[in-house]
Scaffold this motif. Structure first.
Motif, PDB file in Angstrom:
ATOM      1  N   PHE A  38       0.700  -1.259  -0.100  1.00  0.00           N
ATOM      2  CA  PHE A  38      -0.086  -0.082   0.076  1.00  0.00           C
ATOM      3  C   PHE A  38       0.777   1.271   0.074  1.00  0.00           C
ATOM      4  CE2 PHE A  38      -2.071   3.452   2.285  1.00  0.00           C
ATOM      5  CZ  PHE A  38      -3.043   3.689   1.665  1.00  0.00           C
ATOM      6  N   TYR A  39       2.148   1.400   0.484  1.00  0.00           N
ATOM      7  CA  TYR A  39       2.880   2.273   0.644  1.00  0.00           C
ATOM      8  C   TYR A  39       2.731   3.278  -0.505  1.00  0.00           C
ATOM      9  CZ  TYR A  39       6.097   5.882   2.307  1.00  0.00           C
ATOM     10  OH  TYR A  39       6.765   7.143   2.688  1.00  0.00           O
ATOM     11  N   HIS A  40       2.821   2.511  -1.775  1.00  0.00           N
ATOM     12  CA  HIS A  40       3.289   3.232  -3.001  1.00  0.00           C
ATOM     13  C   HIS A  40       1.988   3.976  -2.971  1.00  0.00           C
ATOM     14  CE1 HIS A  40       1.081  -0.234  -4.359  1.00  0.00           C
ATOM     15  NE2 HIS A  40       0.552   0.357  -5.030  1.00  0.00           N
ATOM     16  N   ALA A  96       2.346  11.499   1.497  1.00  0.00           N
ATOM     17  CA  ALA A  96       2.965  10.539   2.136  1.00  0.00           C
ATOM     18  C   ALA A  96       3.835  10.904   3.558  1.00  0.00           C
ATOM     19  CB  ALA A  96       4.063   9.859   1.127  1.00  0.00           C
ATOM     20  N   ALA A  97       4.502  12.440   3.406  1.00  0.00           N
ATOM     21  CA  ALA A  97       4.828  12.839   4.563  1.00  0.00           C
ATOM     22  C   ALA A  97       3.871  13.230   5.632  1.00  0.00           C
ATOM     23  CB  ALA A  97       5.464  14.278   4.310  1.00  0.00           C
ATOM     24  N   ASP A  98       2.638  13.586   5.302  1.00  0.00           N
ATOM     25  CA  ASP A  98       1.830  13.863   6.358  1.00  0.00           C
ATOM     26  C   ASP A  98       1.391  12.538   6.970  1.00  0.00           C
ATOM     27  OD1 ASP A  98       1.221  16.448   5.643  1.00  0.00           O
ATOM     28  OD2 ASP A  98      -0.011  16.046   4.051  1.00  0.00           O
ATOM     29  N   PHE A  99       1.264  11.442   6.151  1.00  0.00           N
ATOM     30  CA  PHE A  99       1.022  10.208   6.745  1.00  0.00           C
ATOM     31  C   PHE A  99       1.995   9.635   7.775  1.00  0.00           C
ATOM     32  CE2 PHE A  99       0.762   5.598   6.502  1.00  0.00           C
ATOM     33  CZ  PHE A  99      -0.552   5.309   6.916  1.00  0.00           C
ATOM     34  N   ASN A 100       3.213   9.682   7.267  1.00  0.00           N
ATOM     35  CA  ASN A 100       4.304   9.087   7.950  1.00  0.00           C
ATOM     36  C   ASN A 100       4.440   9.807   9.323  1.00  0.00           C
ATOM     37  OD1 ASN A 100       5.265   7.101   6.190  1.00  0.00           O
ATOM     38  ND2 ASN A 100       6.581   8.783   5.103  1.00  0.00           N
ATOM     39  N   ARG A 101       3.983  11.076   9.141  1.00  0.00           N
ATOM     40  CA  ARG A 101       3.920  11.784  10.626  1.00  0.00           C
ATOM     41  C   ARG A 101       2.992  11.451  11.435  1.00  0.00           C
ATOM     42  NH1 ARG A 101       5.750  16.494   7.431  1.00  0.00           N
ATOM     43  NH2 ARG A 101       3.548  16.807   7.062  1.00  0.00           N
ATOM     44  N   ALA A 102       1.721  11.109  10.849  1.00  0.00           N
ATOM     45  CA  ALA A 102       0.629  10.659  11.606  1.00  0.00           C
ATOM     46  C   ALA A 102       0.966   9.136  12.149  1.00  0.00           C
ATOM     47  CB  ALA A 102      -0.631  10.678  10.798  1.00  0.00           C
ATOM     48  N   VAL A 103       1.781   8.496  11.598  1.00  0.00           N
ATOM     49  CA  VAL A 103       1.919   7.186  12.115  1.00  0.00           C
ATOM     50  C   VAL A 103       3.014   7.155  13.169  1.00  0.00           C
ATOM     51  CG1 VAL A 103       3.122   4.966  11.498  1.00  0.00           C
ATOM     52  CG2 VAL A 103       1.507   5.831   9.829  1.00  0.00           C
ATOM     53  N   TYR A 104       3.597   8.266  13.076  1.00  0.00           N
ATOM     54  CA  TYR A 104       4.943   8.470  14.128  1.00  0.00           C
ATOM     55  C   TYR A 104       4.047   8.542  15.513  1.00  0.00           C
ATOM     56  CZ  TYR A 104       9.145   9.792  16.453  1.00  0.00           C
ATOM     57  OH  TYR A 104      10.044  10.031  17.374  1.00  0.00           O
ATOM     58  N   GLU A 133      13.813   6.604   2.836  1.00  0.00           N
ATOM     59  CA  GLU A 133      14.227   8.301   3.291  1.00  0.00           C
ATOM     60  C   GLU A 133      13.037   8.860   3.645  1.00  0.00           C
ATOM     61  OE1 GLU A 133      15.800  11.985   0.610  1.00  0.00           O
ATOM     62  OE2 GLU A 133      15.453  10.275  -0.474  1.00  0.00           O
ATOM     63  N   GLU A 134      11.942   8.747   2.898  1.00  0.00           N
ATOM     64  CA  GLU A 134      10.610   9.548   3.496  1.00  0.00           C
ATOM     65  C   GLU A 134      10.080   9.045   4.795  1.00  0.00           C
ATOM     66  OE1 GLU A 134       8.503   9.764  -0.734  1.00  0.00           O
ATOM     67  OE2 GLU A 134       7.711   8.326   0.464  1.00  0.00           O
TER      68      GLU A 134
END
Length: 210
Positions: free
Chosen positions: A102-104, A118-126, A164-165
């Protein structure tokens, strides 16, 4: 799905254990939700998270997960749906967040239609993971150097770009696995092409929140 030995290895790789709280993002048919439900047991919790970006698909992904949650023995499953970056409000703090193939999609127009990146989602996951929690990503590999350019057209992504992301969001790479690698994949065709469907070169990363 994979054969039983691969399934067991992936569950171990994801660090899903009895009592864990797991968020299964974009659960599809619910296969991983069911597997994780069995592993975490009565003291664990599974959030089967359907992004609102796909909630209106004709196959009714939200309804299917709600039906799954009513199956006998699935009292530890909760079907939830919200915008991708609203995962903070839709779930409780988790030990593991699981993204399978799904990441793609985070780099496609469909998933960005409501403004998420993707950056928004990764921050939310963190923010959603507990300290020491794991962010586990399995996806179709693009050719080295392709970056995110093949995400929309081929449904592939360069593993280096994912790393990287995700590290930019504060995560640390904890482990990677080649158990799903396929060196015969030409990386230049769509993952649904009959010549490669189900046999794509796939990477697996496990990141940890410090």
């Amino acid at each position: 799905m994979y054969d039983q030995s691969i399934l067991s290895e992936l569950i171990r790789f994801a660090r899903v254990d009895a009592g864990s709280t797991v968020i299964d993002v974009y659960p599809g048919d619910g296969d991983w939700t069911r597997l994780f439900s069995d592993v975490v047991g009565a003291k664990g919790r599974i959030y089967s998270f359907v992004p609102a970006e796909v909630a209106d698909f004709k196959n009714d992904p939200v309804g299917r997960m709600r039906t799954l949650a009513k199956e006998p023995g699935r009292e530890n499953v909760e079907a939830v749906s919200a915008d991708l970056v609203a995962i903070l409000q839709a779930t409780e703090p988790a030990d593991v967040l699981w993204l399978h193939l799904f990441y793609h999609d985070l780099h496609t127009a469909l998933m960005q239609a409501r403004g998420a990146t993707a950056a928004d989602f990764n921050r939310a996951v963190y923010e959603r993971l507990k300290p020491g929690g794991f962010y586990v990503i399995v996806d179709h590999a693009a050719a080295a150097g392709a970056g995110t350019g093949d995400a929309q057209s081929l449904h592939r992504i360069d593993p280096a770009s994912v790393r990287e992301e995700v590290e930019t969001a504060g995560f640390v790479l904890d482990a990677e696995s080649t158990m799903l690698a396929n060196n015969d994949d030409p990386h230049a065709i769509k993952v649904f092409d009959p010549s490669i469907k189900g046999q794509t070169d796939r990477f697996a990363y496990r990141f940890v929140k410090p």
